[in-house]
Write a protein that holds these residues in place. Structure first.
Motif, PDB file in Angstrom:
ATOM      1  N   PHE A  56      45.108  89.435  70.921  1.00  0.00           N
ATOM      2  CA  PHE A  56      44.508  89.157  69.622  1.00  0.00           C
ATOM      3  C   PHE A  56      45.557  89.371  68.544  1.00  0.00           C
ATOM      4  CE2 PHE A  56      42.175  90.499  65.784  1.00  0.00           C
ATOM      5  CZ  PHE A  56      41.367  89.383  65.612  1.00  0.00           C
ATOM      6  N   LEU A  57      45.694  88.386  67.650  1.00  0.00           N
ATOM      7  CA  LEU A  57      46.676  88.474  66.572  1.00  0.00           C
ATOM      8  C   LEU A  57      46.029  89.150  65.364  1.00  0.00           C
ATOM      9  CD1 LEU A  57      49.528  87.781  65.586  1.00  0.00           C
ATOM     10  CD2 LEU A  57      48.669  85.539  64.882  1.00  0.00           C
ATOM     11  N   VAL A  58      46.431  90.389  65.105  1.00  0.00           N
ATOM     12  CA  VAL A  58      45.890  91.164  63.993  1.00  0.00           C
ATOM     13  C   VAL A  58      46.507  90.712  62.676  1.00  0.00           C
ATOM     14  CG1 VAL A  58      45.607  93.483  63.030  1.00  0.00           C
ATOM     15  CG2 VAL A  58      45.493  93.139  65.514  1.00  0.00           C
ATOM     16  N   SER A  59      47.813  90.505  62.682  1.00  0.00           N
ATOM     17  CA  SER A  59      48.508  90.028  61.484  1.00  0.00           C
ATOM     18  C   SER A  59      49.776  89.315  61.903  1.00  0.00           C
ATOM     19  CB  SER A  59      48.842  91.199  60.534  1.00  0.00           C
ATOM     20  OG  SER A  59      49.766  92.083  61.144  1.00  0.00           O
ATOM     21  N   GLY A  60      50.291  88.486  60.994  1.00  0.00           N
ATOM     22  CA  GLY A  60      51.506  87.740  61.286  1.00  0.00           C
ATOM     23  C   GLY A  60      51.221  86.300  61.665  1.00  0.00           C
ATOM     24  N   LEU A  61      52.188  85.705  62.341  1.00  0.00           N
ATOM     25  CA  LEU A  61      52.125  84.283  62.673  1.00  0.00           C
ATOM     26  C   LEU A  61      52.849  84.086  63.992  1.00  0.00           C
ATOM     27  CD1 LEU A  61      51.025  81.877  60.851  1.00  0.00           C
ATOM     28  CD2 LEU A  61      53.423  81.375  60.371  1.00  0.00           C
ATOM     29  N   CYS A  62      52.224  83.394  64.913  1.00  0.00           N
ATOM     30  CA  CYS A  62      52.896  83.081  66.172  1.00  0.00           C
ATOM     31  C   CYS A  62      52.567  81.655  66.582  1.00  0.00           C
ATOM     32  CB  CYS A  62      52.524  84.079  67.269  1.00  0.00           C
ATOM     33  SG  CYS A  62      50.783  84.133  67.685  1.00  0.00           S
ATOM     34  N   ALA A  63      53.210  81.188  67.635  1.00  0.00           N
ATOM     35  CA  ALA A  63      53.018  79.800  68.051  1.00  0.00           C
ATOM     36  C   ALA A  63      53.084  79.683  69.557  1.00  0.00           C
ATOM     37  CB  ALA A  63      54.084  78.904  67.421  1.00  0.00           C
ATOM     38  N   ARG A  64      52.252  78.806  70.087  1.00  0.00           N
ATOM     39  CA  ARG A  64      52.361  78.431  71.485  1.00  0.00           C
ATOM     40  C   ARG A  64      53.492  77.416  71.623  1.00  0.00           C
ATOM     41  NH1 ARG A  64      45.883  77.419  72.423  1.00  0.00           N
ATOM     42  NH2 ARG A  64      45.234  79.466  71.626  1.00  0.00           N
ATOM     43  N   PHE A  65      54.195  77.479  72.747  1.00  0.00           N
ATOM     44  CA  PHE A  65      55.306  76.537  72.933  1.00  0.00           C
ATOM     45  C   PHE A  65      55.410  76.131  74.391  1.00  0.00           C
ATOM     46  CE2 PHE A  65      57.205  80.644  73.874  1.00  0.00           C
ATOM     47  CZ  PHE A  65      58.034  80.378  74.963  1.00  0.00           C
ATOM     48  N   SER A  66      55.976  74.957  74.579  1.00  0.00           N
ATOM     49  CA  SER A  66      56.324  74.469  75.908  1.00  0.00           C
ATOM     50  C   SER A  66      57.783  74.071  75.900  1.00  0.00           C
ATOM     51  CB  SER A  66      55.444  73.270  76.299  1.00  0.00           C
ATOM     52  OG  SER A  66      54.089  73.664  76.443  1.00  0.00           O
ATOM     53  N   LEU A  67      58.431  74.224  77.058  1.00  0.00           N
ATOM     54  CA  LEU A  67      59.849  73.903  77.206  1.00  0.00           C
ATOM     55  C   LEU A  67      60.023  72.683  78.095  1.00  0.00           C
ATOM     56  CD1 LEU A  67      61.234  77.509  77.839  1.00  0.00           C
ATOM     57  CD2 LEU A  67      61.246  76.247  75.683  1.00  0.00           C
ATOM     58  N   THR A  68      61.039  71.895  77.800  1.00  0.00           N
ATOM     59  CA  THR A  68      61.383  70.753  78.645  1.00  0.00           C
ATOM     60  C   THR A  68      62.508  71.157  79.588  1.00  0.00           C
ATOM     61  OG1 THR A  68      62.997  69.897  77.063  1.00  0.00           O
ATOM     62  CG2 THR A  68      60.717  69.165  76.816  1.00  0.00           C
ATOM     63  N   SER A  69      62.756  70.332  80.584  1.00  0.00           N
ATOM     64  CA  SER A  69      63.776  70.657  81.591  1.00  0.00           C
ATOM     65  C   SER A  69      65.179  70.703  81.004  1.00  0.00           C
ATOM     66  CB  SER A  69      63.725  69.637  82.733  1.00  0.00           C
ATOM     67  OG  SER A  69      63.933  68.319  82.234  1.00  0.00           O
ATOM     68  N   ASN A  70      65.401  70.020  79.883  1.00  0.00           N
ATOM     69  CA  ASN A  70      66.734  70.029  79.263  1.00  0.00           C
ATOM     70  C   ASN A  70      66.867  71.091  78.171  1.00  0.00           C
ATOM     71  OD1 ASN A  70      65.208  68.965  77.227  1.00  0.00           O
ATOM     72  ND2 ASN A  70      66.348  67.033  77.038  1.00  0.00           N
ATOM     73  N   GLY A  71      65.883  71.998  78.086  1.00  0.00           N
ATOM     74  CA  GLY A  71      65.980  73.098  77.129  1.00  0.00           C
ATOM     75  C   GLY A  71      65.321  72.843  75.794  1.00  0.00           C
ATOM     76  N   GLY A  72      64.699  71.682  75.632  1.00  0.00           N
ATOM     77  CA  GLY A  72      64.005  71.398  74.380  1.00  0.00           C
ATOM     78  C   GLY A  72      62.738  72.233  74.246  1.00  0.00           C
ATOM     79  N   ARG A  73      62.330  72.454  73.000  1.00  0.00           N
ATOM     80  CA  ARG A  73      61.140  73.264  72.746  1.00  0.00           C
ATOM     81  C   ARG A  73      60.203  72.542  71.789  1.00  0.00           C
ATOM     82  NH1 ARG A  73      61.349  78.833  69.327  1.00  0.00           N
ATOM     83  NH2 ARG A  73      61.479  77.310  67.626  1.00  0.00           N
ATOM     84  N   GLN A  74      58.925  72.545  72.134  1.00  0.00           N
ATOM     85  CA  GLN A  74      57.909  71.969  71.258  1.00  0.00           C
ATOM     86  C   GLN A  74      56.862  73.034  70.982  1.00  0.00           C
ATOM     87  OE1 GLN A  74      57.745  68.705  69.932  1.00  0.00           O
ATOM     88  NE2 GLN A  74      56.100  69.588  68.684  1.00  0.00           N
ATOM     89  N   LEU A  75      56.638  73.319  69.707  1.00  0.00           N
ATOM     90  CA  LEU A  75      55.547  74.209  69.340  1.00  0.00           C
ATOM     91  C   LEU A  75      54.258  73.395  69.336  1.00  0.00           C
ATOM     92  CD1 LEU A  75      57.145  76.329  66.450  1.00  0.00           C
ATOM     93  CD2 LEU A  75      57.262  76.657  68.931  1.00  0.00           C
ATOM     94  N   THR A  76      53.256  73.861  70.053  1.00  0.00           N
ATOM     95  CA  THR A  76      52.052  73.063  70.260  1.00  0.00           C
ATOM     96  C   THR A  76      50.830  73.582  69.515  1.00  0.00           C
ATOM     97  OG1 THR A  76      51.548  74.314  72.285  1.00  0.00           O
ATOM     98  CG2 THR A  76      52.827  72.270  72.524  1.00  0.00           C
ATOM     99  N   GLU A  77      50.911  74.762  68.923  1.00  0.00           N
ATOM    100  CA  GLU A  77      49.855  75.246  68.032  1.00  0.00           C
ATOM    101  C   GLU A  77      50.358  76.489  67.319  1.00  0.00           C
ATOM    102  OE1 GLU A  77      45.216  76.808  67.908  1.00  0.00           O
ATOM    103  OE2 GLU A  77      45.913  75.682  69.644  1.00  0.00           O
ATOM    104  N   ILE A  78      50.012  76.617  66.069  1.00  0.00           N
ATOM    105  CA  ILE A  78      50.308  77.829  65.311  1.00  0.00           C
ATOM    106  C   ILE A  78      49.072  78.708  65.313  1.00  0.00           C
ATOM    107  CG2 ILE A  78      50.842  78.753  63.022  1.00  0.00           C
ATOM    108  CD1 ILE A  78      52.522  76.287  62.498  1.00  0.00           C
ATOM    109  N   ASN A  79      49.261  79.983  65.624  1.00  0.00           N
ATOM    110  CA  ASN A  79      48.168  80.938  65.589  1.00  0.00           C
ATOM    111  C   ASN A  79      48.301  81.832  64.368  1.00  0.00           C
ATOM    112  OD1 ASN A  79      48.523  80.807  68.981  1.00  0.00           O
ATOM    113  ND2 ASN A  79      46.484  80.596  68.113  1.00  0.00           N
ATOM    114  N   VAL A  80      47.173  82.069  63.716  1.00  0.00           N
ATOM    115  CA  VAL A  80      47.128  82.900  62.513  1.00  0.00           C
ATOM    116  C   VAL A  80      46.298  84.145  62.804  1.00  0.00           C
ATOM    117  CG1 VAL A  80      47.361  80.862  61.045  1.00  0.00           C
ATOM    118  CG2 VAL A  80      45.072  81.750  61.576  1.00  0.00           C
TER     119      VAL A  80
END
Length: 244
Positions: A56-80
């Protein structure tokens, strides 16, 4: 911070959708274990983890992410604050994505054992938590649409409108804006844009009087025009009173 204070943003959001009884408020607060801080840039959850608790996120900001095989990163949702960042891990077990702290965060665990007990003892509260995961899916679908069908300025406008409404529902926004302590590089990973492109779009929205992002604070200059640009319809966030 007491557990009742920590859980307050979630209860505020739930109360937009349905009545939350005093007993249900106590049950939610009782879920949370001791809170701890996680600095910006650190992982809360790694892809492949099998957590025995939901975070549970009490305070701050975080994000879900997925990685690709070549090291790329995509943030797929921001959590508040007020979000369970991985409530679905109760059923999903092994995580197919990770969660990253975008800003300094305070988090608290809710063990899966306690969550299962809650589902047996509080069916209405279970439906409200289920709705949280349903809205997660709706957010993912909406992000797919914006990424595939909207230009850069429209994507950014939509994201800012979404974050404002989500934070407002949790009692964490003002009439004119909200805190957004993340970097332009992280914002680029959300929108599928380079940092240079993000900066250019932010300058355009500022020039048009729609939005100002300065020192981690977003100020909305013209909500109607920003929502129109972003083609933003908040229906998918389910922030209306419809008892479950």
């Amino acid at each position: 911070m007491s557990a009742s204070s920590a859980i307050a943003p979630l209860i505020e959001k739930m109360a937009r959708r349905d009545v939350v009884t005093p007993q249900e408020r106590q049950a939610l607060a009782a879920l949370l274990g001791p809170a701890r801080t996680v600095p910006a840039g650190k992982l809360l959850i790694e892809p492949g983890d099998r957590p025995g608790f939901s975070t549970f996120l009490v305070s701050g900001l975080c994000a879900r992410f997925s990685l690709t095989s070549n090291g790329g990163r995509q943030l797929t949702e921001i959590n508040v604050a007020g979000d369970f960042v991985d409530l679905h891990s109760l059923l999903m077990r092994q995580m197919d994505h990770g969660v990253l702290a975008l800003a300094d965060c305070m988090i608290a665990p809710a063990t899966h054992e306690d969550l299962r007990r809650l589902t047996e003892e509080h069916p209405h509260l279970t439906r409200l938590l289920w709705l949280e995961t349903v809205v997660d899916g709706a957010i993912h679908r909406q992000w797919l649409v914006t990424m595939g069908q909207q230009d850069a300025a429209s994507r950014l406008a939509h994201l800012m409108c979404e974050l404002y409404r989500r934070l407002e529902a949790a009692g964490l926004a003002t009439d004119s804006g909200f805190a957004l302590p993340m970097t332009q590089a992280d914002l680029g990973d959300v929108l599928g844009l380079t940092q240079v492109h993000v900066n250019r779009v932010l300058m355009e929205l500022r020039r048009r009087g729609l939005l100002l992002w300065k020192a981690g604070q977003v100020t909305i200059g013209d909500w109607e025009a920003l929502a129109a640009l972003g083609q933003f319809d908040p229906t998918y966030l389910r922030l209306i009173r419809e008892p479950v």
